[in-house]
Design a protein around this motif. Structure first.
Motif, short mmCIF file in Angstrom:
data_model
loop_
_atom_site.label_atom_id
_atom_site.label_comp_id
_atom_site.label_asym_id
_atom_site.label_seq_id
_atom_site.Cartn_x
_atom_site.Cartn_y
_atom_site.Cartn_z
N CYS A 217 0.87 -1.19 0.00
CA CYS A 217 0.00 0.00 0.00
C CYS A 217 0.90 1.23 0.00
CB CYS A 217 -0.89 -0.01 1.24
SG CYS A 217 -1.77 1.55 1.48
N CYS B 237 -5.87 1.39 5.64
CA CYS B 237 -6.04 2.84 5.62
C CYS B 237 -7.26 3.31 4.83
CB CYS B 237 -4.79 3.49 5.03
SG CYS B 237 -4.58 3.10 3.28
N TYR C 42 0.55 4.01 1.31
CA TYR C 42 0.61 4.59 2.65
C TYR C 42 1.21 3.62 3.67
CZ TYR C 42 -2.50 8.50 1.48
OH TYR C 42 -3.06 9.64 0.95
N CYS C 43 0.70 2.41 3.70
CA CYS C 43 0.94 1.52 4.84
C CYS C 43 2.14 0.61 4.66
CB CYS C 43 -0.30 0.66 5.10
SG CYS C 43 -1.78 1.65 5.35
N HIS D 290 -7.87 -1.02 0.32
CA HIS D 290 -7.20 -1.39 1.58
C HIS D 290 -8.21 -1.30 2.73
CE1 HIS D 290 -3.31 -1.30 4.17
NE2 HIS D 290 -4.00 -2.43 4.26
ZN LIG Z 1 -3.08 1.32 3.31
#
Ligand SMILES: [Zn+2]
Lengths: 87, 181
Positions: A5, A61, A7-8, A57
């Motif tokens: 991801c 997130c 972000y993650c 996701h």
């Molecule tokens: Zn994420």
């Protein structure tokens, strides 16, 4: 299978919901005609090789992610936020 | 109207100690979801700093301290926990009151990472996951927000309606780890 991801970071596949081919990002204009709309709604490629999917996701997130992957080798080639990606 | 009785999400379920790990309920105070408008994250961060003393958190991070914290909460949002939101925040973000919508617990003690490793598919050991780090991930089958708040302490949040399941899942994992001695 692991998906990165944006972000993650790299996460387990169980955290993601699979939507399908990333054609949703290329919605035709309202007046694009019947053929364009029929293609958009009903017709999908089924490649043995590189494909672009939308994944959500969900257990993370909450971002929509465009995943480019190879259906033969299972290799994930690229991930991008759908909010930033257009084909 | 009858007098209403305030009830915490984990009332009657916590506290709980099994082996070396203790699970307690946290009363977070006011909880406010902040979603910055497009391109307004820096302005929101400045307003947060001026009003509440903490920056807007980067992805996978929490800012502030116990009693006044901002926790990254996913794509384009953070949760402000503790203070009532200053009016200036609304100039840069949507501000939504989510007080009482979340069950918030604190899990602490020697071996707490082993307990969470049974439930969460992310490496939460201190070498990878330090104080001030946070994740949105799964806790068994539930989506959760997990933040390291101390050397052996984590804050965990799930939807309020999942409080009993949260305590059940954590208790089962705590028992499993304790049984190994
Ligand atoms: Zn994420």
């Amino acid at each position: 299978m692991r998906i990165t991801c944006p972000y993650c970071g790299e996460r387990d596949r169980r955290e993601f919901y699979y939507r399908g081919a990333a054609t949703d990002l290329d919605r035709p204009a309202p007046d694009a005609g019947e053929e364009a709309w029929e293609n958009f709604v009903f017709l999908r490629e089924n490649p043995a090789g590189v494909t672009r999917d939308l994944w959500y996701h969900e257990g993370g997130c909450g971002a929509w992610v465009v995943v480019t992957r190879n259906t033969v080798t299972h290799e994930v080639l690229e991930t991008r936020l759908a909010s930033e990606a257009r084909s | 109207m009858d007098k209403l009785i305030a009830k915490n999400p984990c009332e009657g379920l916590l506290p709980l100690t099994i082996g070396s790990v203790t699970l307690t309920e946290e009363e977070p105070g006011v909880m406010t979801a902040l979603a910055p408008y497009k391109g307004k994250e820096k302005d929101l961060s400045a307003a947060l700093k001026a009003a509440h003393g903490m920056a807007y958190p980067a992805p996978n991070r929490a800012t502030g301290k116990a009693g006044s914290r901002a926790v990254w909460f996913g794509h384009g949002q953070a949760m402000l926990m503790g203070p009532a939101p200053d009016a200036s925040l609304a100039e840069h973000a949507t501000v939504v009151d989510q007080s009482d919508a979340w069950a918030v617990v604190w899990i602490e003690g020697e071996g707490v990472e082993d307990v969470l490793a049974r439930l969460v598919p992310v490496d939460l050991r201190p070498a990878h996951f330090k104080r001030g780090h946070t994740v949105r991930s799964l806790l068994f089958h539930m989506t959760a927000s997990i933040t390291r708040v101390g050397d052996r302490a984590f804050q965990i949040m799930v939807f309020r309606s999942m409080a009993e399941t949260l305590v059940h899942d954590l208790k089962t994992a705590m028992e499993g780890v304790a049984a190994r001695g």
